[in-house]
Design a protein around this motif. Structure first.
Motif, short mmCIF file in Angstrom:
data_model
loop_
_atom_site.label_atom_id
_atom_site.label_comp_id
_atom_site.label_asym_id
_atom_site.label_seq_id
_atom_site.Cartn_x
_atom_site.Cartn_y
_atom_site.Cartn_z
N LYS A 1 0.81 -1.22 0.00
CA LYS A 1 0.00 0.00 0.00
C LYS A 1 0.85 1.27 0.00
N GLU B 1 -1.65 7.54 1.26
CA GLU B 1 -2.65 7.46 0.21
C GLU B 1 -3.17 8.83 -0.22
N ARG C 1 0.62 2.87 -7.29
CA ARG C 1 0.58 1.55 -6.65
C ARG C 1 0.28 0.43 -7.65
#
Length: 720
Positions: A379, A647, A474
């Protein structure tokens, strides 16, 4: 005709002045005033020692100048040599072994220890030395007050005890890293690189036969490489233990020479080693006390300068060396000297042309932003710093070019063996490729009396043409495997790899093993002429408005109308507090907004100078918040009401805003408020701020601003 152009700052001819101290200026001032130099930036105090003070008053440390310690004190006695350096009461054999190696190469030695320094008049108690630090040469000035205990130097000293150059080099390096205590424990390669600016690497002794190893080390010495070695300790408790042969485990030895002697019909291959302690020597065959020398001609003994004395220096046969030692550390001055048998003996010879170009970059691992950890952390790995490598020119590797396969180079057989045929075929393939050497060094990991190196590595990925110039996300790393890597994650200052890659576009990803390990690092890439390196950043952009133009929900329309009927004043508008109450009555509890965020939302709208919103603006804003909540929820995988800043870039892309690495780092630091997880209101503030800045940039008429670009604009205003 000589050029008057000044050498670039950070070069050996024009080093950076450490702590802004200029040697010539200070020297002239001291000579004029008649006062000996006392360095206030590295005072003669316990804090410069960097270790706890001994409680025994008899062992108190005094700081004295060389002439106060020894009547016959000199800076250099005759010529510099390996026996000038003996280790004192400090676990820095790694540094002194590297310094011992340096004395074998006069052209390299004078870079670190500038000539014409002396304890004779005119004398001002000041000396200067130069060290390579992450792509730049740095000049360090010190006074000559040295720590003394019970009449003897506490740390490094010379074998004769009259010579002081090595003690002063040690002091200058201690000043560079913070204190003497900061020198405890380290890898020999660290010292080798800082004394030369070269490339240090390790060689497993067991990977080669004694004869092949001896030949490789002989060639490396002839090319000006620095060499050292050690026996691996199986545990921390084994470090410093002396074996039955008189060798010390986990201890750095300098390899100062190789030679061979004839004994009857046999040819004996020898290596000369030195223990930085200046005593405790090898006691096996061909050592100072070995009986093997008795049958050797006197002329042969004189030729190799045999000295049977306890000075820490000794000979050992290649066979015994291979069976007793585990690791050899080598430091090549440039990539060309990594190729055996292709360069002249003098590493600084102008006749040694180099077709290599060097690209250098500094980088940061920032918690919650660019410290993404290893590939196992899927992640966040993609958030690590990325460097773009463009390889366009194929090059012809040298015949004996060794790459990361680390294969033996044994050419004793006349006919080609199957293995040699395989290597020849591989060499043909290399001829169609580009040679590149990548090294990554972590910075500033010496703190007081501890060395704290992170586990580091880098990976290299081939980038398809359709993704060139884009920041790889990603998805790319989930679908693609690296084409090259530095190897296993290692807790040492530097990792490197020499590779042969097809022409094309690549990225280098620098990472620590675990995420959120904060640190600085330095990357240098040696490649053939025509190949380039750059950071994998891009121009920030926004498509916010089209993305955010979503229809409002019927229930939201009802809620807005009802709120305005009960809360709005005569001007039919809502202020920040009224807006907060309405939003929080609609949004889930984990997504409630504080008053300050609501103020930011109002100022992000065109209110014509008012601090309140109309019905239409409120309804549009609520629709936008619903959209942001949906995007935020997508990245709030554990339903905690927070989002990992790793993120943030992807979440912003979902909103329609693309931000480069520096901008994303600033946003994370500002709107996550230093936490590892960003709450919803932080995300809303972040988007609101960005939306305003993008709009302001679009309305900007200044050509100077446009020339600097949107990235510069964002960075300028995000710090306000």
């Amino acid at each position: 005709m000589a050029s008057n152009k000044k050498a670039p700052l950070g070069s050996i001819e024009n080093p950076i002045k450490f702590m802004d101290q200029d040697f010539k200026t200070i020297l002239e001032e001291c000579l004029k005033s008649g006062q000996l130099f006392c360095d206030s930036t590295f005072p003669a105090e316990q804090k410069s020692i960097g270790m706890p003070e001994d409680a025994d008053p008899k062992k108190a440390i005094k700081w004295q100048r060389p002439k106060e310690i020894s009547e016959n004190a000199v800076f250099v006695e005759g010529t510099t040599g390996t026996t000038d350096i003996c280790q004192g009461q400090l676990g820095n054999c790694w540094l002194l072994a590297a310094l011992s190696c340096l004395t074998m190469h006069p052209t390299l030695f004078v870079k670190v220890v500038p000539p014409s320094q002396s304890l004779k008049k005119p004398y001002a108690g000041i000396f200067h030395f130069r060290f390579w630090q992450y792509g730049e040469w740095v000049e360090v000035v010190v006074d000559d007050r040295l720590p003394v205990r019970e009449g003897r130097l506490l740390f490094s000293y010379s074998h004769t005890r009259h010579e002081y150059w090595s003690a002063l080099v040690e002091k200058a390096y201690a000043k560079l890293v913070g204190s003497y205590g900061s020198l405890k424990g380290g890898n020999i390669s660290e010292g080798m690189e800082d004394f030369t600016g070269g490339i240090a690497y390790s060689l497993n002794v067991s990977s080669r036969t004694p004869r092949v190893l001896w030949r490789s080390l002989t060639a490396a010495l002839s090319r000006g490489s620095l060499l050292s070695c050690f026996i691996e300790a199986s545990s921390y408790h084994d470090v410093g233990k002396v074996t039955g042969d008189g060798l010390i485990k986990g201890h750095a030895y300098a390899i100062t020479d190789t030679d061979k002697v004839k004994k009857a019909s046999d040819e004996i291959l020898l290596l000369r080693l030195r223990n930085p302690w200046g005593f405790v020597e090898y006691r096996g065959p061909w050592s100072d006390k070995g009986k093997e020398w008795d049958d050797l001609d006197k002329a042969e003994k004189e030729r190799i300068d045999l000295k049977k004395r306890e000075d820490g220096e000794f000979w050992i046969s290649a066979e015994d060396f291979s069976s007793l030692f585990d690791i050899v550390e080598l430091c090549s001055v440039n990539p060309d000297t990594l190729v055996e048998g292709t360069t002249p003996a003098s590493p600084s010879s102008p006749a040694a042309p180099s077709t290599w170009t060097i690209s250098e970059h500094e980088g940061l691992w920032i918690t919650g932003s660019s410290a993404g950890g290893s590939r196992r952390y899927k992640k966040s790995f993609w958030k690590n710093p990325q460097f773009e490598l463009v390889l366009t020119e194929q090059d012809q590797p040298e015949e004996d070019d060794e790459d990361d396969d680390d294969e033996d180079d044994d050419d004793e057989e006349e006919e080609m063996t199957p293995e040699e045929k395989k290597r020849a075929e591989k060499q043909k393939q290399k001829a169609k490729q580009c040679t590149v050497l990548v090294e990554m060094l972590q910075k500033n990991r010496r703190q007081k009396d501890k060395v704290h190196f992170l586990y580091i590595a880098f990976h290299i990925y081939k980038v398809p043409s359709e993704l060139q110039g884009m920041c790889l996300d990603r998805t790319f790393f989930m679908k693609n495997r690296p084409v090259g890597r530095s190897g296993k994650y290692q807790a040492q200052r530097g990792v490197w790899r020499k590779l042969h890659l097809d022409p094309g576009n690549y990225i280098i990803v620098a990472s620590t093993y675990r995420p959120n390990n904060t640190g600085e690092f330095f990357v240098r890439i040696f490649s053939k002429t025509g190949n380039t390196l750059g950071t994998q950043d891009f121009t920030c952009s926004s498509g916010y408005l089209p993305v955010m133009a979503t229809p409002s929900l019927p229930e939201d329309h009802v809620r807005v109308e009802k709120t305005f009927e009960t809360e709005a004043g005569p001007d039919d508008r809502l202020n920040a507090k009224e807006l907060m109450n309405m939003f929080n009555s609609v949004l889930d509890r984990d997504y409630h907004l504080p008053l300050e965020t609501c103020r930011q939302l109002i100022f992000g709208e065109d209110t014509k100078g008012r601090s309140s919103l109309s019905r239409k603006q409120t309804e549009t804003l609520l629709s936008s918040l619903r959209n942001l909540q949906s995007i935020f929820f997508q990245f709030d995988e554990d339903s905690s009401g927070t989002m990992s800043p790793f993120e943030l870039s992807t979440a912003l892309e979902a909103v329609g805003m693309q931000c480069d690495g520096q901008v994303a780092q600033l946003l994370s630091a500002r709107f996550a408020s230093g936490d590892l997880h960003m709450p919803f209101h932080g995300f809303v503030s972040c988007v609101t701020r960005l939306r305003t800045l993008f709009a302001l940039y679009e309305s900007e008429s200044s050509q100077e601003v446009k020339d600097r670009g949107i990235n510069s604009w964002l960075l300028q205003f995000l710090v306000l």
